[in-house]
Write a protein that holds these residues in place. Structure first.
Motif, mmCIF file in Angstrom:
data_model
loop_
_atom_site.group_PDB
_atom_site.id
_atom_site.type_symbol
_atom_site.label_atom_id
_atom_site.label_comp_id
_atom_site.label_asym_id
_atom_site.label_seq_id
_atom_site.Cartn_x
_atom_site.Cartn_y
_atom_site.Cartn_z
ATOM 1 N N VAL A 123 0.869 -1.169 0.000
ATOM 2 C CA VAL A 123 0.000 0.000 0.000
ATOM 3 C C VAL A 123 0.906 1.219 0.000
ATOM 4 C CG1 VAL A 123 -1.668 1.376 1.308
ATOM 5 C CG2 VAL A 123 -1.945 -1.110 1.159
ATOM 6 N N ILE A 124 0.722 2.101 -0.978
ATOM 7 C CA ILE A 124 1.499 3.338 -1.074
ATOM 8 C C ILE A 124 0.675 4.463 -0.456
ATOM 9 C CG2 ILE A 124 2.607 4.987 -2.615
ATOM 10 C CD1 ILE A 124 2.882 2.732 -4.670
ATOM 11 N N VAL A 125 1.313 5.240 0.426
ATOM 12 C CA VAL A 125 0.629 6.301 1.166
ATOM 13 C C VAL A 125 1.281 7.648 0.872
ATOM 14 C CG1 VAL A 125 0.107 7.171 3.481
ATOM 15 C CG2 VAL A 125 0.018 4.713 3.031
ATOM 16 N N ASP A 126 0.442 8.653 0.633
ATOM 17 C CA ASP A 126 0.924 10.030 0.504
ATOM 18 C C ASP A 126 -0.171 10.977 0.969
ATOM 19 O OD1 ASP A 126 2.812 11.977 0.002
ATOM 20 O OD2 ASP A 126 2.733 11.803 -2.171
ATOM 21 N N ASP A 127 0.206 12.232 1.157
ATOM 22 C CA ASP A 127 -0.784 13.205 1.609
ATOM 23 C C ASP A 127 -1.638 13.727 0.478
ATOM 24 O OD1 ASP A 127 1.417 14.742 0.538
ATOM 25 O OD2 ASP A 127 0.701 16.494 1.628
ATOM 26 N N LEU A 128 -1.070 13.826 -0.726
ATOM 27 C CA LEU A 128 -1.735 14.553 -1.799
ATOM 28 C C LEU A 128 -1.517 13.884 -3.150
ATOM 29 C CD1 LEU A 128 -3.093 17.405 -2.535
ATOM 30 C CD2 LEU A 128 -0.774 18.076 -3.127
ATOM 31 N N LEU A 129 -2.563 13.803 -3.928
ATOM 32 C CA LEU A 129 -2.464 13.393 -5.327
ATOM 33 C C LEU A 129 -2.841 14.603 -6.165
ATOM 34 C CD1 LEU A 129 -2.025 11.022 -7.357
ATOM 35 C CD2 LEU A 129 -4.514 10.826 -7.398
ATOM 36 N N ALA A 130 -1.873 15.100 -6.929
ATOM 37 C CA ALA A 130 -2.113 16.249 -7.805
ATOM 38 C C ALA A 130 -2.071 15.765 -9.244
ATOM 39 C CB ALA A 130 -1.099 17.348 -7.521
ATOM 40 N N THR A 131 -0.920 15.862 -9.893
ATOM 41 C CA THR A 131 -0.817 15.450 -11.295
ATOM 42 C C THR A 131 -0.585 13.947 -11.461
ATOM 43 O OG1 THR A 131 1.568 15.863 -11.368
ATOM 44 C CG2 THR A 131 0.096 17.703 -11.951
ATOM 45 N N GLY A 132 -0.254 13.261 -10.381
ATOM 46 C CA GLY A 132 -0.094 11.809 -10.424
ATOM 47 C C GLY A 132 1.311 11.316 -10.727
ATOM 48 N N GLY A 133 2.235 12.211 -11.026
ATOM 49 C CA GLY A 133 3.589 11.794 -11.383
ATOM 50 C C GLY A 133 4.321 11.067 -10.272
ATOM 51 N N THR A 134 4.205 11.558 -9.055
ATOM 52 C CA THR A 134 4.893 10.938 -7.925
ATOM 53 C C THR A 134 4.319 9.554 -7.635
ATOM 54 O OG1 THR A 134 5.313 13.112 -6.976
ATOM 55 C CG2 THR A 134 5.508 11.239 -5.495
ATOM 56 N N MET A 135 3.011 9.434 -7.629
ATOM 57 C CA MET A 135 2.378 8.144 -7.340
ATOM 58 C C MET A 135 2.692 7.137 -8.442
ATOM 59 S SD MET A 135 0.698 6.626 -4.953
ATOM 60 C CE MET A 135 -0.097 7.865 -3.942
ATOM 61 N N SER A 136 2.703 7.589 -9.677
ATOM 62 C CA SER A 136 3.047 6.722 -10.792
ATOM 63 C C SER A 136 4.490 6.219 -10.667
ATOM 64 C CB SER A 136 2.849 7.478 -12.108
ATOM 65 O OG SER A 136 3.190 6.668 -13.195
ATOM 66 N N ALA A 137 5.398 7.103 -10.270
ATOM 67 C CA ALA A 137 6.798 6.705 -10.072
ATOM 68 C C ALA A 137 6.919 5.709 -8.927
ATOM 69 C CB ALA A 137 7.658 7.940 -9.795
ATOM 70 N N ALA A 138 6.161 5.924 -7.858
ATOM 71 C CA ALA A 138 6.193 4.994 -6.729
ATOM 72 C C ALA A 138 5.717 3.610 -7.160
ATOM 73 C CB ALA A 138 5.321 5.528 -5.599
ATOM 74 N N HIS A 139 4.665 3.565 -7.944
ATOM 75 C CA HIS A 139 4.147 2.291 -8.452
ATOM 76 C C HIS A 139 5.222 1.584 -9.278
ATOM 77 C CE1 HIS A 139 1.807 -0.498 -10.915
ATOM 78 N NE2 HIS A 139 0.897 -0.449 -9.959
ATOM 79 N N GLU A 140 5.881 2.336 -10.140
ATOM 80 C CA GLU A 140 6.947 1.768 -10.971
ATOM 81 C C GLU A 140 8.091 1.224 -10.119
ATOM 82 O OE1 GLU A 140 10.059 3.259 -14.419
ATOM 83 O OE2 GLU A 140 8.196 4.382 -14.152
ATOM 84 N N LEU A 141 8.447 1.959 -9.075
ATOM 85 C CA LEU A 141 9.534 1.518 -8.198
ATOM 86 C C LEU A 141 9.162 0.231 -7.465
ATOM 87 C CD1 LEU A 141 12.361 2.108 -7.085
ATOM 88 C CD2 LEU A 141 11.278 3.508 -5.318
ATOM 89 N N VAL A 142 7.956 0.176 -6.913
ATOM 90 C CA VAL A 142 7.509 -1.037 -6.216
ATOM 91 C C VAL A 142 7.522 -2.225 -7.174
ATOM 92 C CG1 VAL A 142 5.524 -2.170 -5.128
ATOM 93 C CG2 VAL A 142 6.148 0.166 -4.456
ATOM 94 N N SER A 143 7.030 -2.031 -8.382
ATOM 95 C CA SER A 143 7.017 -3.115 -9.374
ATOM 96 C C SER A 143 8.425 -3.578 -9.709
ATOM 97 C CB SER A 143 6.300 -2.652 -10.648
ATOM 98 O OG SER A 143 4.951 -2.399 -10.373
ATOM 99 N N SER A 144 9.368 -2.641 -9.829
ATOM 100 C CA SER A 144 10.755 -3.008 -10.155
ATOM 101 C C SER A 144 11.411 -3.785 -9.021
ATOM 102 C CB SER A 144 11.578 -1.762 -10.483
ATOM 103 O OG SER A 144 11.927 -1.042 -9.311
ATOM 104 N N MET A 145 10.869 -3.648 -7.820
ATOM 105 C CA MET A 145 11.388 -4.382 -6.660
ATOM 106 C C MET A 145 10.712 -5.740 -6.509
ATOM 107 S SD MET A 145 11.512 -1.121 -4.070
ATOM 108 C CE MET A 145 12.473 -1.857 -2.744
ATOM 109 N N GLY A 146 9.740 -6.042 -7.357
ATOM 110 C CA GLY A 146 9.042 -7.324 -7.293
ATOM 111 C C GLY A 146 7.766 -7.292 -6.479
#
Length: 177
Positions: A123-146
């Motif tokens: 589960v990825i947690v943040d305070d704010l979703l604006a343009t989505g770039g940060t959350m998208s990068a977090a998703h990519e990072l988690v996926s790259s870690m398996g």
């Protein structure tokens, strides 16, 4: 039926016109964090959402920096490990990283390589979703870690910026503006 606890949080959100630059209406959670009863209500709401939508969670990942303030107590409440995702150069050890594009350039996020194991539910947690770039990068990072992102949980979503369109996992928002 509406949840009056959500309105309690909404009433505590700070609003700052023209910050950090003219034309921006900044929504700030620090006024919630500075009020222990409201902060407790917020963490309880987040806990309930995770238990309902992702009961099989293995790891909570918090995004720099307010995601740390929210993710760490949430992880503790759920008795799950907490993994921070930080900007480049802030974490020791072996790291995984992802580059992502911002409206004004690029940036790099990192997490410790052993923070998420192959197959773990995150589960990825943040305070704010604006343009989505940060959350998208977090998703990519988690996926790259398996890992598998089962839920992205934010306190505030700025709907007019359409950041949810970039989120490639279920998204849960406490407050929408």
């Amino acid at each position: 039926m509406s949840d009056e606890r959500i309105e309690t949080i909404r009433d505590k959100i700070g609003t700052y016109p023209d910050f950090p630059k003219p034309g921006i209406l900044f929504r700030d959670i620090f006024s919630v964090l500075s009020d222990p009863p409201s902060f407790g209500v917020l963490i309880k709401l987040m806990e309930e959402r995770v238990k309902k939508l992702c009961p099989e969670v293995d790891v909570i990942m918090g995004l720099e920096s307010r995601g740390f303030v929210l993710g760490a107590p949430l992880a503790l409440t759920l008795n799950k490990p907490f993994v921070p995702m930080r900007k480049k150069g802030k974490l020791p050890g072996k790291l995984k990283q992802v580059s992502y594009t911002l409206e004004y350039g690029t940036d790099v996020f990192e997490a410790q390589e052993d923070g998420i194991k192959k197959g773990q539910i995150v589960v990825i947690v943040d305070d704010l979703l604006a343009t989505g770039g940060t959350m998208s990068a977090a998703h990519e990072l988690v996926s790259s870690m398996g890992g598998k992102v089962a839920l992205c949980l934010v306190v505030i979503e700025l709907t007019e910026l359409k950041g949810s369109e970039k989120v490639n996992a279920p998204l849960e928002t406490i407050l929408k503006y």
